[in-house]
Design a protein around this motif. Structure first.
Motif, PDB file in Angstrom:
ATOM      1  N   CYS A  52       0.611   5.412   0.513  1.00 39.78           N
ATOM      2  CA  CYS A  52      -0.308   6.462   0.941  1.00 39.78           C
ATOM      3  C   CYS A  52       0.485   7.727   1.245  1.00 39.78           C
ATOM      4  CB  CYS A  52      -1.050   6.002   2.205  1.00 39.78           C
ATOM      5  SG  CYS A  52      -2.118   7.254   2.927  1.00 39.78           S
ATOM      6  N   GLN A  63       4.226   4.899   3.827  1.00 44.62           N
ATOM      7  CA  GLN A  63       3.459   6.108   4.117  1.00 44.62           C
ATOM      8  C   GLN A  63       4.376   7.315   3.979  1.00 44.62           C
ATOM      9  OE1 GLN A  63       1.267   6.231   7.827  1.00 44.62           O
ATOM     10  NE2 GLN A  63       0.883   8.429   7.609  1.00 44.62           N
ATOM     11  N   ALA A  75       0.862  -1.190   0.000  1.00 47.63           N
ATOM     12  CA  ALA A  75       0.000   0.000   0.000  1.00 47.63           C
ATOM     13  C   ALA A  75       0.895   1.235   0.000  1.00 47.63           C
ATOM     14  CB  ALA A  75      -0.887   0.000   1.240  1.00 47.63           C
ATOM     15  N   ALA A  97       3.448  -1.566   3.635  1.00 44.50           N
ATOM     16  CA  ALA A  97       2.981  -0.244   3.225  1.00 44.50           C
ATOM     17  C   ALA A  97       4.099   0.768   3.261  1.00 44.50           C
ATOM     18  CB  ALA A  97       1.841   0.214   4.129  1.00 44.50           C
ATOM     19  N   GLN A 121      -2.133   7.071   9.154  1.00 48.72           N
ATOM     20  CA  GLN A 121      -1.708   5.747   9.620  1.00 48.72           C
ATOM     21  C   GLN A 121      -2.919   4.824   9.823  1.00 48.72           C
ATOM     22  OE1 GLN A 121       1.145   3.067  11.154  1.00 48.72           O
ATOM     23  NE2 GLN A 121       1.820   5.175  11.330  1.00 48.72           N
ATOM     24  N   VAL A 135       5.282  -0.725   8.133  1.00 48.34           N
ATOM     25  CA  VAL A 135       4.916   0.499   7.412  1.00 48.34           C
ATOM     26  C   VAL A 135       6.173   1.362   7.308  1.00 48.34           C
ATOM     27  CG1 VAL A 135       3.491   2.576   7.383  1.00 48.34           C
ATOM     28  CG2 VAL A 135       2.534   0.429   8.247  1.00 48.34           C
ATOM     29  N   VAL A 144      -3.862   3.557   6.511  1.00 46.70           N
ATOM     30  CA  VAL A 144      -2.883   2.584   6.033  1.00 46.70           C
ATOM     31  C   VAL A 144      -3.118   1.232   6.700  1.00 46.70           C
ATOM     32  CG1 VAL A 144      -0.426   2.007   6.002  1.00 46.70           C
ATOM     33  CG2 VAL A 144      -1.163   4.339   5.465  1.00 46.70           C
ATOM     34  N   ARG A 145      -3.386   1.256   8.015  1.00 41.39           N
ATOM     35  CA  ARG A 145      -3.654  -0.013   8.733  1.00 41.39           C
ATOM     36  C   ARG A 145      -4.936  -0.649   8.211  1.00 41.39           C
ATOM     37  NH1 ARG A 145       0.995  -1.728  10.879  1.00 41.39           N
ATOM     38  NH2 ARG A 145       2.057   0.048  11.806  1.00 41.39           N
TER      39      ARG A 145
END
Lengths: 254, 323
Positions: A53, A76, A51, A74, A60, A192, A63-64
């Motif tokens: 973002c 971020q 992912a 992910a 966050q 992440v 994203v989770r």
């Protein structure tokens, strides 16, 4: 994105969305992109789904949420200088975040529910130097070639491109699943990667409110509408039909 | 002196209504209006754009425009911008045209604004008005000085009017085609029949149906109503999710945003996600048996009643009044 159903707050000075006062949610159209990625990975063992973002720290949560569907990890991108970025600045930052990644496919919703410019997929593809298949309602992949049905006003066009590609999807592409409890628990432990502009090598003065090429001059609430006329039909249909037809004549529609 | 280039959307030379609207809007904003038309048949429709105020039309008839998505047109648009010297571009806010403008903007360092419903000029800056947050708010925005200005215009924001100008000068562009633009190949185009109805995003009138129709068959009623008014058919998400009507007709947050002169919603309750796609319509009519449906709060005219009872006589009454 801010929840469509929530009250929106715009900063009176810089006209940006006050994200501290709006609940962040996963953009609805991106749910179909996540679902399609999951279906591709189920058909193609060894596929890794990441992912990506761009957003403030509180993104966050979003994203989770994305990870809870079963994605592998992910990235971020968060930086105070990004606030107020327009579509081109956003696309540029996303492209910079992908520059170190080996990808076959970047898949995303065709529009965000807040700005709805529909610009980011094509702009991202241009920054990445790859073809884009946009407004896709059906996607097949064989031997590194992506065949997409692009939704048109009257049907669809079948368009084919060799990867890597950017694909933007519309709602008709699939029916997204719900995250499982196991997925939600696992998402908490998934990696992440945090990136800021320095890490991406993007100059802060070329993005954000002041660095974007477009800017907002002012924002105002939509002027209130005068209360309309209402006719209660008597059950026959005729009363409502005649009143409405008369009104359409009055409005010069017919 | 400012020159505005207008990117024309057309069907083998037949200019679409939205592009005539944009040319009309451009006349009040720039000293010189140029137009660009790409794809098979472009030359056929170029000269007549003079009637809408275009002095020069740049054409490129190459079939590569329909054989490959987006990128050949990006090449051609760059050539047209170079040839005209314009640093203002107006284009229809149609999805596929927007892709062309978006890629071109990245290449030329332009700022892009889409879905403008009004345009003014302040010095040499175009100021665009657009609805944001699904029409809850109105924003005025512009491209910062020093960058080319690309503005996408929403259908029906302006009324098309001829200016009675001379035939436009037609200039054939010389555009280099190589494999770099032959990347997304159009293999097939599949058209579903929608009768003689206009495209939903271009239509002046939209009749839309929702859950209250009960089944796919209910849409025949909406189609007849649309046909009586020369309009297009729209649908709520509930209706497209149920498979009653094709998804491309979906109006709302996850579908299309429309702003016709008249929107008629039948059997649509008007949840905020639907309103986000239609509440900037000029006139809104609602037919719903639930007097408390939220759509009545934004309707200019509401009929509380059973749509299956109201719409058949409504079609008759419309035809009677037309005759």
């Amino acid at each position: 994105v801010p929840d469509t159903a929530a009250d929106k707050h715009v900063d009176p000075d810089d006209h940006t969305v006050d994200r501290d006062r709006s609940d962040p949610v996963l953009n609805a159209n991106d749910e179909w992109a996540i679902e399609e990625a999951l279906r591709i990975s189920e058909r193609t063992p060894g596929t890794e789904i990441i992912a990506l973002c761009m957003g403030p720290e509180q993104a966050q949560t979003t994203v989770r949420k994305a990870l809870s569907y079963g994605l592998d990890g992910a990235i971020q991108v968060t930086d105070a200088a990004l606030s107020g970025s327009d579509a081109a600045a956003t696309a540029r930052v996303l492209a910079a975040a992908l520059s170190d990644e080996q990808f076959d496919l970047v898949i995303m919703g065709n529009q965000s529910s807040d700005a709805r410019t529909m610009l980011v997929p094509a702009m991202l593809a241009e920054y990445l130097g790859v073809p884009a298949l946009t407004y896709v309602k059906h996607l097949e992949i064989e031997g590194g070639v992506f065949t997409a049905h692009r939704e048109t006003a009257t049907g669809h066009a079948v368009v084919r491109a060799r990867g890597p590609v950017v694909v933007s999807v519309v709602e008709a592409i699939n029916e997204p699943r719900y995250p499982t409890f196991k997925g939600i628990m696992a998402a908490k432990k998934k990696p992440v990667a945090q990136r800021d502009l320095a890490a991406l090598g993007v100059p802060p003065d070329e993005v954000g409110l002041d660095g974007s090429r477009t800017h907002v001059l002012d924002v105002s609430p939509r002027p209130p509408k005068e209360a309309g006329r209402t006719v209660v039909d008597d059950g026959s249909g005729q009363v409502g039909a005649e009143a409405l037809a008369d009104w359409l004549v009055e409005q010069k529609i017919i | 002196m400012s020159t505005i280039l207008v990117l024309i959307d057309h069907e083998t030379g037949a200019t679409k209504k939205i592009s005539k609207q944009i040319l009309t809007a451009a006349r009040g904003l720039g000293d010189e209006i140029h137009a660009a038309m790409f794809g098979p048949g472009a030359s056929n429709g170029a000269e007549v754009l003079g009637a809408f105020g275009a002095s020069t039309v740049y054409v490129w008839n190459d079939e590569v425009v329909t054989a490959y998505a987006t990128e050949p047109q990006v090449r051609a648009l760059e050539a047209a911008l170079d040839a005209s010297g314009a640093d203002m571009l107006l284009f229809p806010s149609d999805p596929f045209v927007t892709d062309v403008a978006a890629r071109t903007a990245v290449r030329r360092g332009a700022g892009v604004i889409t879905d403008a419903v009004d345009l003014t000029v302040d010095g040499d800056v175009l100021v665009a008005t657009k609805a944001i947050f699904g029409g809850d708010m109105i924003s005025r925005c512009a491209v910062r000085p020093g960058h080319p200005q690309f503005i996408g215009i929403k259908a029906n924001a302006f009324t098309a009017e001829e200016a009675g100008g001379q035939p436009a000068k037609v200039v054939e562009l010389d555009v280099e085609v190589d494999d770099a633009v032959r990347r997304a190949e159009v293999v097939e185009v599949v058209e579903q029949s929608s009768g003689d109805r206009p495209e939903m995003t271009e239509a002046s009138v939209i009749a839309a149906g929702g859950r209250g129709l009960g089944d796919a068959e209910g849409f025949r009623l909406i189609e007849q109503l649309a046909d009586a008014l020369g309009g297009a058919v729209g649908a709520s998400r509930a209706a497209t999710d149920a498979g009653w009507y094709p998804h491309q007709h979906q109006i709302g947050q996850t579908g299309k945003t429309v702003a016709p002169q008249l929107y008629i919603g039948a059997g649509i309750s008007g949840a905020i996600q639907h309103r986000a796609g239609m509440q900037t319509s000029q006139l809104i009519v609602a037919v719903n048996k639930d007097a408390d449906a939220p759509i009545f709060s934004i309707a200019d005219f509401g009929v509380v009643g059973d749509l299956h009872k109201v719409i058949p006589p409504l079609i008759e009454e419309i035809n009677k009044r037309k005759g």
